[in-house]
Enzyme design. Structure first.
Site, PDB file in Angstrom:
ATOM      1  N   GLU A 128       0.829  -1.217   0.000  1.00  0.00           N
ATOM      2  CA  GLU A 128       0.000   0.000   0.000  1.00  0.00           C
ATOM      3  C   GLU A 128       0.865   1.269   0.000  1.00  0.00           C
ATOM      4  OE1 GLU A 128      -3.760   0.227   0.295  1.00  0.00           O
ATOM      5  OE2 GLU A 128      -2.945   2.062  -0.557  1.00  0.00           O
ATOM      6  N   GLY A 186      13.253  20.764   1.100  1.00  0.00           N
ATOM      7  CA  GLY A 186      13.336  19.328   1.360  1.00  0.00           C
ATOM      8  C   GLY A 186      12.297  18.503   0.619  1.00  0.00           C
ATOM      9  N   ASP A 200       8.943   8.202 -11.102  1.00  0.00           N
ATOM     10  CA  ASP A 200       8.245   7.820  -9.862  1.00  0.00           C
ATOM     11  C   ASP A 200       6.739   7.696 -10.121  1.00  0.00           C
ATOM     12  OD1 ASP A 200       8.243   7.856  -6.682  1.00  0.00           O
ATOM     13  OD2 ASP A 200       6.713   9.288  -7.321  1.00  0.00           O
ATOM     14  N   LYS A 204       4.056   4.307 -10.166  1.00  0.00           N
ATOM     15  CA  LYS A 204       2.788   4.283  -9.421  1.00  0.00           C
ATOM     16  C   LYS A 204       1.611   4.063 -10.378  1.00  0.00           C
ATOM     17  CE  LYS A 204       4.725   7.290  -5.853  1.00  0.00           C
ATOM     18  NZ  LYS A 204       5.006   8.686  -5.477  1.00  0.00           N
TER      19      LYS A 204
HETATM   20  N1  HSE Z   1       9.306  11.287  -4.265  1.00  0.00           N
HETATM   21  C1  HSE Z   1       7.915  11.016  -4.195  1.00  0.00           C
HETATM   22  C2  HSE Z   1       7.108  12.298  -4.308  1.00  0.00           C
HETATM   23  C3  HSE Z   1       7.513  10.305  -2.929  1.00  0.00           C
HETATM   24  O1  HSE Z   1       7.661  13.372  -4.452  1.00  0.00           O
HETATM   25  O2  HSE Z   1       5.898  12.212  -4.249  1.00  0.00           O
HETATM   26  C4  HSE Z   1       7.887   8.868  -2.924  1.00  0.00           C
HETATM   27  O3  HSE Z   1       7.285   8.189  -3.977  1.00  0.00           O
END
Ligand code: HSE
Length: 427
Positions: A128, A186, A200, A204
């Site tokens: 999850e 950050g 990324d 997903k």
């Molecule tokens: N680096 C991702 C983001 C979080 O900025 O949403 C981890 O998947």
């Protein structure tokens, strides 16, 4: 009553919060699972670092030995990366442990084989936390919506890029300045490539599409464009059109019922779309299903504690399964949809074009678009120097038609420059 034993792989931002909550929420976790759950070992890359709140005697640099321990019931993998994580997870399965992972890159690339390995050993693989941090999303798609038919997912699943685009929108900043701000605060990592180039989000999207459509979607199947080419002018054009620019993960069931398309790219969204209100580093996923209609899942998509929340939810689920002697729902891929090419995807498009000023220029632009089957929906123009800037939106057209039309526009004598093309979603 036996105590369930957990091995934690990784003690960084997420792992340390997992360990902390396992300690502070121990009584609740035990009551919900039906047995106490105990952290039996924590594998780290470097020993000797200060790890406040982490018992020294649990820390080891020998992850291989930890996952092979006969008394480990569940392995939590939060080390990231692919090769090492895959080997450890596979070993955990072989030694009888269920696995909870937050590793989107690994699941997107090798989920099918990992699910098969888990099934072969009669254990669970839950993840999850791999998609949208704290937001409950995979279990709702896999279980709560199992009786429905999901047709579309439209998601903001990367907080870093949403923050950058939001900065550009609210401050009028150019991309490099907004990224600098995201890094200083950050949100963006020192190497932001995985986020800003859409890797990324693509991982997903692959996971979401596979679960939502009960098919196998691999990372390589996902069309991917990042946000690095988005300019302040694109954002301004979106504003002028009553839209915002978002990096979207879009998963569509094909009208023919045999295909799916999965893509990640920047898109204009009308301001009244629920996803347009998702600001800063938040994530949100909009799901359209036959019976449920439209659903929106919203929340923090990253960070130690939010990600730990999802990991711990999975931990409870797999522990309950262990005690019951069952496994939970694994990968369901019976629909075996083919993944269609981006060229066939149909969307509206926004196009900005700098042109010479002349009696037949708009007609020529419309003619070029028309030759490629692209029809104009709205058109506005304003003076720019000795020429004009046209801002137009199209009726739905395939990506292939639009790409060909833009190439032809670039070659037209009356066109100085095609200043930007962005797909329009959510209308
Ligand atoms: N680096 C991702 C983001 C979080 O900025 O949403 C981890 O998947």
């Amino acid at each position: 009553m036996r105590t369930l034993k957990v091995a934690l792989l990784g003690c960084g931002v997420v792992g340390s919060d997992v360990a902390r909550y396992m300690e502070t929420h121990a009584a609740d976790l035990a009551a919900r699972i039906g047995a106490p759950v105990e952290l039996a070992g924590i594998a780290v890359r470097r020993a000797g670092l200060p790890r406040p709140g982490i018992p020294d005697h649990l820390v080891t640099t020998d992850a291989d030995a930890l996952v092979a321990r006969a008394d480990i019931d569940v392995v939590i993998e939060v080390i990231g990366g692919t090769d090492r994580a895959r080997d450890l997870i596979t070993s955990a399965f072989a030694h009888g442990a269920s696995v909870v992972s937050a590793n989107k890159a690994l699941i997107a690339a090798e989920g099918r084989a990992l699910h098969a390995a888990a099934a072969a050993h009669g254990v669970d693989l839950y993840y999850e936390a791999a998609v949208a941090g704290a937001i409950p999303l995979l279990r709702p798609l896999r279980e709560s919506l199992a009786g429905d038919r999901v047709n579309r997912i439209l998601g903001i699943v990367n907080g870093t890029t949403n923050f950058v685009l939001d900065q550009m929108d609210s401050l009028g900043a150019e991309y490099p300045q907004a990224l600098k701000e995201a890094t200083a605060l950050g949100y963006a990592e020192a190497d932001p490539t995985a986020d800003v180039e859409g890797h990324d989000a693509a991982a997903k999207a692959a996971i979401l599409a596979g679960i939502a459509f009960n098919t196998d979607v691999r990372l390589d199947d996902v069309h991917r464009e990042g946000i690095t080419a988005i300019t302040a002018a694109d954002i301004a054009a979106a504003k002028a059109a009553g839209c915002v620019v978002k990096l979207l993960a879009i998963c569509d069931r094909g009208a023919d019922g045999t295909s799916v398309t999965v893509r990640v790219h920047p898109a204009m969204l009308p301001l009244d779309h629920p996803l347009a209100a998702v600001r800063g580093a938040f994530n949100a996923v909009f799901v359209e299903a036959d019976a449920a209609g439209q659903l929106m899942f919203y929340g923090p998509g990253a960070g130690g504690a939010p990600t730990a929340s999802s990991v711990l939810g999975d931990l409870v689920a797999v522990c309950r399964n262990k005690l019951a002697g069952i496994t939970g729902p694994g990968a369901v891929t019976y629909t075996q949809l083919t993944v269609g090419p981006m060229a066939d995807v149909v969307t509206r498009h926004h196009v900005g074009i700098d042109v010479t000023d002349g009696a037949d220029v708009v007609a020529k632009v419309a003619g070029v678009l028309g030759e490629h089957g692209v029809s104009i929906e709205t058109l506005s123009q304003q003076r720019k120097g000795s020429g004009c800037r046209l801002a137009l939106s199209t009726h739905p057209a395939t990506d292939a038609a639009m790409s060909a039309a833009v190439a032809a526009l670039r070659a037209a004598a009356c066109v100085h420059e095609v200043t930007g093309t962005i797909r329009i979603e959510g209308r």
